[in-house]
Each structure stands twice: as structure tokens, then as C-alpha cells.
Design an enzyme around this catalytic site. Sequence first.
Site, PDB file in Angstrom:
ATOM      1  N   THR A  38       0.724  -1.435  -0.217  1.00  0.00           N
ATOM      2  CA  THR A  38      -0.222  -0.107   0.541  1.00  0.00           C
ATOM      3  C   THR A  38       0.996   1.421  -0.330  1.00  0.00           C
ATOM      4  O   THR A  38       2.221   0.782   0.518  1.00  0.00           O
ATOM      5  CB  THR A  38      -0.803   0.412   1.163  1.00  0.00           C
ATOM      6  OG1 THR A  38      -2.258   1.189   1.322  1.00  0.00           O
ATOM      7  CG2 THR A  38      -0.269   0.015   2.528  1.00  0.00           C
ATOM      8  N   CYS A  39       0.411   2.440   0.143  1.00  0.00           N
ATOM      9  CA  CYS A  39       1.250   3.493  -0.419  1.00  0.00           C
ATOM     10  C   CYS A  39       1.108   4.085   1.174  1.00  0.00           C
ATOM     11  O   CYS A  39       0.520   4.323   1.913  1.00  0.00           O
ATOM     12  CB  CYS A  39      -0.249   4.795  -0.989  1.00  0.00           C
ATOM     13  SG  CYS A  39       0.422   4.998  -2.168  1.00  0.00           S
TER      14      CYS A  39
END
Length: 322
Positions: free
Chosen positions: A255-256
Amino acid sequence: MFHFNFDDVMKKRLYIGLIILLAAIACFSGVQLAIKLYDYAKGEQSYNNLNSYVMLPESSTAPAAPSSASSAPADETSDPADLPSSSPWPVVNFGALTEINEDFVGWIRIPDTTVNYPIVQGQDNKYYLRRLFTREWNNSGCLFLDYRVNRDFSSRHSIIYGHHMQNDTMFSCLTNYSDQAYYDAHPTIYLVTPTENLEISVLSGYVSVTDLDPWQLTFSSDDEFQRWLDTTVSRSRFKSTVTPTVEDRIITLSTCSYEYSDARFILIGVARPVTDDPENLESSGPIDEDGKSPVSSESSSEHENSQNTDDPEEAQHGSDQQ
């Protein structure tokens, strides 16, 4: 006698223009915020609706059967009685969820977090960036498995992508693994597929830039894979007791992250099927009427790309934050 002051007039016009400009900006920002909040709410409601097809361990009711318009064979709903009361595994109605979306490949749960979602696998790593499980357009997207790995998670390294949403949904909680205490409280991830239950023992979590190798899927030899595993462990922000080997299946959640521009948070674990309890395996998902798993032999065959898959336009980009 009236004296016309040009400077005063210009100042007044400038003042009025500034007020109008600020009002327009405030109005635009308000509209954008309302759209964003509506988008969040719509995404959350969509996934909450799917919970009727899943029974969590603490629940007391069985998963809902599909409607008459999308009925599934009765034996495609797991029997909650098959699982011990202390089981952490969700009971998933694979038949009903596959009727909604044939790209459905599994259900992931991290106890005591917001991660409790279906996983899909598309034809690429872009389609589900902005589409819900129902395929409806929404910035929340859907958790999706990299399209270049086996849909039954039998590949040596499988990657699941998800957004880091600002309303704490999807994969937002993964960045909490930067703290040792959070890892200590959440060391295990549960992944239910149509054919088996996979217990994922978390071994490493760290922030990465997109030009490193956490998204590498293929390895030329066991030695290369072992070096990759050793590097993965050395980068971790927490200390784990898990020692991976080249015989293990590795699953990465991506994920970011907000640490810096284009940062990603990577959570890696060893996936091992639960084989010591036949009832758990039986309850992991439905079997078709002809006795075959919904994961066909063709879909389960090796179709990995022969090159490394650390492509920022495809793989890593699948975890943009919102």
C-alpha cells in the site's frame, strides 16, 4: 464639490474581487470534500453489504444465501459448525460472492483491524484501482492480487495491493506495523480461498521506494530467492520470530505510505496452509457440483511473467493513497 478618488475605487474593487475569489475557492473545496466523503461512504457501504456473505468468528449467524437471481448450490456455503468456536477463520459463502464477481479469489482478515475484505484478480493491475468488488467506479477500489501470479496463491511470491485510504479503510492500517507493539498484537493474517485456509505469519514490514525489489515475483534460483528473503528480513521495522525458507510461499501486502513522495509500505509474511484440521479445510470454501474447485486447473497453472515485476506503472501503482 465631489472629489473622485481613483485609488479608493480600485482598492474597493480589488477587495470585492478578493472576497469573490475566496468564496469561490471555499465553495469549490466544499463541493470536493462533499464528493470525497460521499465516495468514502459509498465504498464503505458496499463492503459492509458483502459482510452478509461472511460470518466472522464472533458472529452467531450464518452467511446469507444468495438471492434467487444469483442462487448458488447449497453446498457452496461453509457450515459454521465445521469450525471450532475459537477459530479465527471467517466462514465465507464463496458461491454467492463468485456470483457477484467471478474475479473473486479469496477473503483476507487481520483480527482487531479494519482489514476484512474480499480479494479479486483482474486481467491487469489497473482495473480494480478505482472499482469496488461490485465493479462500480469508486476511489476505494478493491484489494487485488497481482495478475501475473496464480489465482490460488500457489506462486512462490504473491502480492496483494490495496489503497491507503484516509478514512482508515482498505490497507490503511498496514503502516501501523512500523511499531513493534502493533506487530506483537497482530502477528498473523488469515486468508481463506476456495481450496484452503492460509495462515500468514508476518515476518517483515518496511517503507520502500518503487525502484527496489519487494515486488519481484520470479527468481532464477533458490539462492537468489534466499538472498531476497534475507534482505526482506533485514529491512523490517519490527523484529519477528519467523524464519522464512526457500520452500515457503510468500505473500506481500502493498500500500502507499506518507513518509515521502511515492513511498510504499510493504508487509510480508509466510503463508502456510492449515492442514492439521480437516474441518477447517472443508469449510474454507465451496466445491462445484462436478466436484471441482471454482479455481480451475487452467487458472491455477503457472502463468507468471518471466521477468521481474517491479513495474511502477503496473504493480506498485496499484496502491495509491486516497
